[in-house]
Design a protein around this motif. Structure first.
Motif, short mmCIF file in Angstrom:
data_model
loop_
_atom_site.label_atom_id
_atom_site.label_comp_id
_atom_site.label_asym_id
_atom_site.label_seq_id
_atom_site.Cartn_x
_atom_site.Cartn_y
_atom_site.Cartn_z
N GLN A 186 -23.98 -2.12 -2.40
CA GLN A 186 -24.63 -1.02 -1.71
C GLN A 186 -24.72 -1.26 -0.19
OE1 GLN A 186 -25.17 1.85 -3.09
NE2 GLN A 186 -24.51 1.05 -5.08
N LYS A 187 -24.99 -2.50 0.20
CA LYS A 187 -25.03 -2.82 1.64
C LYS A 187 -23.64 -2.66 2.26
CE LYS A 187 -29.00 -5.99 1.57
NZ LYS A 187 -29.46 -7.38 1.80
N ALA A 188 -22.63 -3.13 1.55
CA ALA A 188 -21.27 -3.00 2.06
C ALA A 188 -20.86 -1.53 2.15
CB ALA A 188 -20.30 -3.76 1.16
N ARG A 189 -21.28 -0.76 1.18
CA ARG A 189 -20.93 0.66 1.19
C ARG A 189 -21.51 1.36 2.42
NH1 ARG A 189 -19.78 3.95 -3.78
NH2 ARG A 189 -19.53 6.07 -3.02
N LYS A 190 -22.76 1.07 2.74
CA LYS A 190 -23.38 1.70 3.92
C LYS A 190 -22.71 1.22 5.20
CE LYS A 190 -27.74 2.57 6.30
NZ LYS A 190 -27.08 2.40 7.62
N ALA A 191 -22.40 -0.09 5.26
CA ALA A 191 -21.74 -0.62 6.45
C ALA A 191 -20.38 0.04 6.67
CB ALA A 191 -21.58 -2.13 6.33
N LEU A 192 -19.63 0.24 5.62
CA LEU A 192 -18.34 0.90 5.74
C LEU A 192 -18.49 2.36 6.15
CD1 LEU A 192 -16.60 -0.60 2.58
CD2 LEU A 192 -15.95 -1.02 4.96
N ALA A 193 -19.49 3.02 5.59
CA ALA A 193 -19.72 4.42 5.97
C ALA A 193 -20.08 4.53 7.45
CB ALA A 193 -20.83 5.02 5.10
N ASP A 194 -20.88 3.58 7.95
CA ASP A 194 -21.25 3.60 9.36
C ASP A 194 -20.04 3.41 10.26
OD1 ASP A 194 -23.90 3.94 8.68
OD2 ASP A 194 -24.43 1.82 8.92
N GLU A 195 -19.10 2.57 9.83
CA GLU A 195 -17.92 2.30 10.66
C GLU A 195 -16.91 3.43 10.62
OE1 GLU A 195 -15.12 0.97 13.13
OE2 GLU A 195 -17.14 0.17 12.92
N TRP A 196 -16.63 3.95 9.43
CA TRP A 196 -15.55 4.92 9.28
C TRP A 196 -16.02 6.35 9.42
CZ3 TRP A 196 -10.45 3.38 8.84
CH2 TRP A 196 -10.24 2.01 8.69
N GLY A 197 -17.33 6.55 9.40
CA GLY A 197 -17.87 7.88 9.67
C GLY A 197 -17.58 8.91 8.60
N GLY A 198 -17.45 8.49 7.38
CA GLY A 198 -17.17 9.44 6.30
C GLY A 198 -17.51 8.83 4.96
N ARG A 199 -16.85 9.32 3.93
CA ARG A 199 -17.14 8.85 2.58
C ARG A 199 -16.54 7.48 2.34
NH1 ARG A 199 -13.24 12.51 -1.38
NH2 ARG A 199 -11.26 11.94 -0.40
N VAL A 200 -17.11 6.78 1.39
CA VAL A 200 -16.61 5.50 0.94
C VAL A 200 -16.33 5.63 -0.55
CG1 VAL A 200 -17.07 3.04 0.66
CG2 VAL A 200 -17.93 4.25 2.68
N VAL A 201 -15.11 5.34 -0.95
CA VAL A 201 -14.72 5.47 -2.35
C VAL A 201 -14.99 4.15 -3.07
CG1 VAL A 201 -12.78 5.85 -3.91
CG2 VAL A 201 -12.97 7.18 -1.80
N SER A 202 -15.55 4.25 -4.26
CA SER A 202 -15.77 3.07 -5.10
C SER A 202 -15.13 3.34 -6.45
CB SER A 202 -17.27 2.79 -5.26
OG SER A 202 -17.48 1.66 -6.09
N ILE A 203 -13.95 2.74 -6.67
CA ILE A 203 -13.24 2.93 -7.93
C ILE A 203 -12.67 1.60 -8.39
CG2 ILE A 203 -12.62 5.33 -7.45
CD1 ILE A 203 -9.80 4.35 -6.77
N GLY A 204 -12.05 1.61 -9.56
CA GLY A 204 -11.43 0.41 -10.08
C GLY A 204 -10.02 0.25 -9.59
N SER A 205 -9.51 -0.94 -9.77
CA SER A 205 -8.11 -1.22 -9.47
C SER A 205 -7.35 -1.31 -10.77
CB SER A 205 -7.98 -2.54 -8.70
OG SER A 205 -6.63 -2.95 -8.64
N GLY A 206 -6.18 -0.69 -10.80
CA GLY A 206 -5.36 -0.77 -12.00
C GLY A 206 -4.79 -2.15 -12.22
N GLY A 207 -4.68 -2.94 -11.15
CA GLY A 207 -4.13 -4.28 -11.25
C GLY A 207 -5.19 -5.31 -11.56
#
Length: 460
Positions: A383-404
């Motif tokens: 959750q902290k990383a998600r907010k930090a990324l949103a602050d930097e990129w100024g938009g949504r942050v996607v949280s999904i799985g990796s197929g690999g």
């Protein structure tokens, strides 16, 4: 957090210098899979060790059964402690004639107006991604004299050859590697403007099966119509693994597979990933995955089975009319949720045996098996990383799985008991493992700024 603006400003003004440092590392051809490059691979490890030492880390090379591990410590008593992972080995460059420039002479070029990239082998995988994190550390130390968290950096030299010595190293050094969580920058973004946190990784089961019928290859004119043909038999059995809806028919296969929450489904649907967008780039039009599942589910949150290779009989030029005595196939399964790799492997083998006619036998080789990995959606670190990324990129942050699969995350979970935060800035067109590998300068620059924000958030 009051020092964050100064840290970000330093990253902006120091971008050219950080590119120069990355280029120096990229110039070292650390092709860890090729023994001819052993000396250069070690030189790449030594380059990183020296750079980390210059930042005040206690840094050294630790020997393994193959290439050494770069291990660096900077403790901070009383603060959370993170373990950062990356790798310094790179893929071979073949075929060399398909490169536009020398793969080990990094160049900055413009792909399109306003879009610059650095091109070289390892630019994205994984030297550029590792340096994205280290540059954030460098700027933080320069502006504050310290880090907000304790940090151990572990960078291996055998990821491209399967990390054969890493699990044993982690197990043998578990006490020294103790941390509250792990950080990995070896993943990608959703697109050039949208950061992504990889919240789940699919597991893997890899099986090889060989069917034997006659004790030798047979003349099809003499024995055709009477002798069992193992190619026919194996092809038929493998085709029966999927039903007409795309579901896997192996008994017990879906045990441990969980349905996503409504919130997750809504987030995935909002991404609007289409067949034309995803499959069109590889010359396909239609998904053959499970009916009733979104495309985004099919490629990251559902289990799969794929035949990776099949062979037997005569495959040379011209004709040779034989019924083969043997045929083989390699089959991989991607696992999700709580699926058990050992149970999946056993169920696959039983599925084959149950369908064998008389006079035909099966032998199996188990190549690998690892469970799926998930970071709890309510993890404070996520959750902290998600907010930090949103602050930097100024938009949504996607949280999904990796197929690999990224096996080191499982090693950290099983051996050290810690979850891993997967945040990376690679793009789908970075040509990882291919000629003309590159890393966008926006990924390198804003990735640095993102990690600086995440470090501050994790220490708050």
């Amino acid at each position: 957090m009051t020092k964050l603006p100064a840290i970000l400003s330093r990253l902006d003004t120091d971008l050219d210098a950080s590119l120069s440092r990355l280029s120096s590392w990229l110039e070292i051809p650390s092709i860890g899979t090729d023994p001819a490059f052993n000396a250069q691979t070690r030189a790449a490890a030594e380059w990183l060790r020296a750079d980390l030492e210059s930042l005040g880390f206690k840094a050294e090379l630790r020997e393994t059964g193959g290439h050494p591990v770069v291990l660096a410590h900077r403790p901070k008593p009383g603060a959370p402690h993170a373990l950062f992972y990356g790798h310094y080995d790179v893929q071979p460059v073949d075929p060399l004639n398909l490169w536009d420039t020398d793969p080990f002479k990094p160049v900055v070029r413009e792909l399109a107006p306003g879009r610059k990239v650095i091109s070289a082998r390892g630019a994205c995988d994984d030297k550029g991604q590792v340096m994205t994190f280290i540059e954030a550390v460098r700027a933080t130390l320069a502006e504050t004299g310290d880090l907000p968290i304790g940090l151990t950096i572990l960078v291996e030299g055998e990821e491209e050859s399967g990390s054969v010595n890493l699990p044993g190293y982690i197990k043998a050094n578990a006490a020294e590697l103790k941390a509250d969580y792990a950080l990995v920058c070896d993943t990608g973004m959703w697109d050039r403007e949208t950061p992504l946190i990889t919240s789940t990784l699919r597991g893997m089961v890899y099986q090889e099966v060989t069917l034997t019928a006659a004790d030798r290859d047979l003349h099809s004119g003499l024995f055709g119509g009477a002798a069992a043909n193992p190619i026919h038999i194996l092809a038929k059995i493998l085709a029966e693994i999927h039903d007409e809806t795309g579901r896997i028919t192996i008994p017990g296969f879906y045990e441990g597979v969980h349905e996503p929450t409504n919130a997750q489904k809504a987030e995935w649907a909002d991404l609007n990933l289409t067949e034309a967008e995803f499959l069109g780039q590889i010359g396909l039009k239609h998904s053959i995955g499970e009916k009733g599942r979104m495309l985004i589910e099919q490629i990251q949150s559902r289990p799969t089975c794929d035949v990776n290779g099949i062979w037997g009989g005569y495959t040379g030029e011209g004709s040779k009319t034989v019924i083969p005595g043997q045929t083989s196939a390699k089959v991989s399964f991607r696992l999700v949720g709580d699926q058990d790799p050992a149970k999946i492997a056993a169920a696959f083998q039983q599925f084959i045996r149950d369908r064998l006619p008389e006079d035909v036998t099966a032998e199996f080789i188990s190549h690998s098996g690892s469970p799926a990995l998930a970071v709890p959606v309510d993890s404070p670190v996520l959750q902290k990383a998600r907010k930090a990324l949103a602050d930097e990129w100024g938009g949504r942050v996607v949280s999904i799985g990796s197929g690999g699969s990224i096996p080191v995350g499982g090693d950290f979970k099983r051996t050290l008991g810690i979850d891993t935060l997967f945040v990376g800035f690679g793009l789908d067109d970075d040509r990882v493992h291919s000629p003309n590998e590159k890393y966008d300068l926006s990924s390198f620059h804003k990735g640095q700024r993102s990690w600086a924000r995440i470090l501050q958030a994790l220490g708050s």
